[in-house]
Design a protein around this motif. Sequence first.
Motif, PDB file in Angstrom:
ATOM      1  N   TRP A  50       0.849  -1.189   0.000  1.00  0.00           N
ATOM      2  CA  TRP A  50       0.000   0.000   0.000  1.00  0.00           C
ATOM      3  C   TRP A  50       0.888   1.244   0.000  1.00  0.00           C
ATOM      4  CZ3 TRP A  50      -4.397  -1.049   4.126  1.00  0.00           C
ATOM      5  CH2 TRP A  50      -5.103  -2.193   3.743  1.00  0.00           C
ATOM      6  N   PHE A  56      -8.800   6.174  -4.407  1.00  0.00           N
ATOM      7  CA  PHE A  56     -10.111   5.657  -4.766  1.00  0.00           C
ATOM      8  C   PHE A  56     -10.405   5.954  -6.233  1.00  0.00           C
ATOM      9  CE2 PHE A  56     -11.312   6.318  -0.100  1.00  0.00           C
ATOM     10  CZ  PHE A  56     -10.895   5.036   0.215  1.00  0.00           C
ATOM     11  N   ILE A  73      -8.150   2.246  -6.957  1.00  0.00           N
ATOM     12  CA  ILE A  73      -8.418   1.085  -6.117  1.00  0.00           C
ATOM     13  C   ILE A  73      -9.868   1.101  -5.634  1.00  0.00           C
ATOM     14  CG2 ILE A  73      -6.042   0.872  -5.281  1.00  0.00           C
ATOM     15  CD1 ILE A  73      -7.133   2.116  -2.606  1.00  0.00           C
ATOM     16  N   LEU A 133     -12.211  -0.494  -2.170  1.00  0.00           N
ATOM     17  CA  LEU A 133     -12.170  -1.144  -0.865  1.00  0.00           C
ATOM     18  C   LEU A 133     -13.176  -2.287  -0.882  1.00  0.00           C
ATOM     19  CD1 LEU A 133     -11.900   1.643   1.861  1.00  0.00           C
ATOM     20  CD2 LEU A 133     -10.105   0.248   0.841  1.00  0.00           C
ATOM     21  N   ARG A 177      -7.631  -3.870  -0.224  1.00  0.00           N
ATOM     22  CA  ARG A 177      -7.520  -2.865  -1.283  1.00  0.00           C
ATOM     23  C   ARG A 177      -7.285  -3.605  -2.589  1.00  0.00           C
ATOM     24  NH1 ARG A 177      -4.798   2.745   0.834  1.00  0.00           N
ATOM     25  NH2 ARG A 177      -5.920   2.812   2.821  1.00  0.00           N
TER      26      ARG A 177
END
Length: 721
Positions: A531, A537, A555, A557, A567
């Motif tokens: 990460w 997002f 990405i 969630l 992720r």
Amino acid sequence: MAQTGRVMNSLNQSQLAFYLTGQKEGTEELGLCPALLASYRDLTRLRYDFPLVLTAGNAAGPGVRGLSELMDDLRREVATGEDSLRVNRHMLRLEEEIRKMAVAGVSGPLTTLWNRAAERLGVRESPLLRDSLDRARAALRVEGDVIDCNAGLPGRLLLHFWQEKQKEKAVQFKKEIARLSHQLFEILRADFVHSAAGTSVQNLQDSFGPLHSADFDFAEMSRLLTGCRPAQGLTEGRQRRIHRLLSIFKLQHFYPSAESNRDNSDYSFVFDSACGALRSYRERLPALAELVGAVLAAKLEISGEYNETLHDSYFKTFSAEQLDPQDLAGFPDYFVHIDVDRLDAEETAALTEILSAGLPMKMLLQTDDILDGPALGGRQLGLARRSRPLVQLALGLNEVYVLQSASSHLYQMRDELLRGFTCSGPALFHIFSGAAKTAGRLPAYLVAAAAMESRAFPAFVYDPTADAGQAGRFRLETNPQTERDWPVQKLSYEDDKYQNVTEELPFTLADFMAMDARFAGHFTNIPKEEWNETLVFIDDCLNSSGTGMPEKLPILLMVDANNRLQRVLVDEKMLREARRCLEAWKHLRDLAQPQTTIIRAPSETVKEVPSIPAPSVTPVQPLTVTPTAAPSEAKAEISSDDPYIETPRCTTCNECTNINSKMFAYNENKQAYIANPDAGTFAQLVEAAESCQVAIIHPGKPRNPNEPNLEELLARAEPFR
């Protein structure tokens, strides 16, 4: 080149390679669920619109009720007095049991499921439970089939609406035919009464019967009436014409005939193909034209305006070409249920003809899979590619009632559905059931709601009879957060340092497609150690041009089977599809701009808004999202004598705040917490715990040792510790 080199150096090379090529090692299947859906995978624990109860329609309603709504009405009626809490609790348990049965595929009349659910709850062994449910059962005044949100819902619900409307038409039609038949018969009867046969001695004597036959001189009566007879009665041609009209009315096949006691089973108006419906319509058209002509001729006969010289030739050549929509309005509409999987060239041609000709047919175009296009490699996806062209054709004609919706919202859109069945001419209902076989174990309701939330299958209505202007006729307000590109909801969780984190997440097409196993190749899970700040997002990447080397990577969630937060990296092809979906949504929004309003806050509950709700879920381990738990599993991992509420799981039902709005309050997410435990009594805490629909209120221990009835209250509070 230097700038490009710096961008590439700041990005993880393996992540960048996957984003650009979609290639990864192995053939991993995600097996993940979008994080915003994590708390809603078990719908049996929630109160929302489904299942539905199909009831008989009336002036007060459209003939369908949500089970929760129906039970709430019963609770308000019977859960009164000193034992109201007990009755409330038992009725909620019954509702939950019926919902479990419906989710498991059990269907049937409400009373049947009611009795089975009561048996499963142990009604025979519990006098108090039996008393509660007997009260509710005595107050239940509706009956109907219970149906859940599954592949069978669109067909059953829309057919039910169609049948209710046809019943209304049948009543009006039969009244009109009975009136015309009676008046035509009276014309013939009056002519007979004044004829030689009608004034004969035998007919007069028969008309009085044997009781008074000796009191009258029927020969003298006949002589007197014969002298008063009109010089000329009905012509033979008019008599034949009236008899023919009565015969047509009696033998018509469009509605059940009271005279012949026929059920008209030989004239079905329900079809599973457009070709079959069109073929039957053509075959029946001459009979329909004959019946319409008979109605027109009968009205002229009754009013005395029938002119043989003028009208004989007119009705002799009367045919279907002379019919207009008003003539057809009183006759049954055709109901056509078309499965998109069977939509071949012949069916498409028949549908096109029905729509273009404005035929009185109500067509359900059902799709169970809107991601039925090709793989993303090589060609564009084309959401609902087989059915969408027909919807676009219908919209372009400007005279067809068009409704598109996911099945999750059909109850919310029941008034719009009924409007479509009421309008004259064709109506097209394009429905996504959510029953996709590739969505894993996610319930159809959730898949359907996700399709609408992600803009993959937006809901809209085009009503050609509404106010003039495209914007006035085209409406989008059923969709969540119509003012936004993507709906945004809040997600709460604990990070690896046990700190509470709240994210505002968009729900995009990529989230929806990540639920489908066929597209797992366009997503890859990112290990925790990889990460970095370049992962953002997906909505932050959608406004870029899509050309050149990216500076950030998109990405999502998601959560795994153990509810651990993950992720997931999205590849460039999926990002491109999301951009196309967003452009299509913006185009729809432009069409309905004057009608686009904010209709709900993100924090509204599932029951009130049957789209993907705004979950706020608290993990019990680092980076873990907790799903909705059963009441027995819902206890917090703390031990305290103080009362508390599992606030993130609150469904905003208002039960506790209605009991004491000073003790219980809502936070900024409209979820309940205990604002002041000293603002009320321990009895109110226990009452709130028993009334809570998801069992998240824990009364703790009494703060006032002198409060009355503490022993009883502590026993009632024990299940909620």
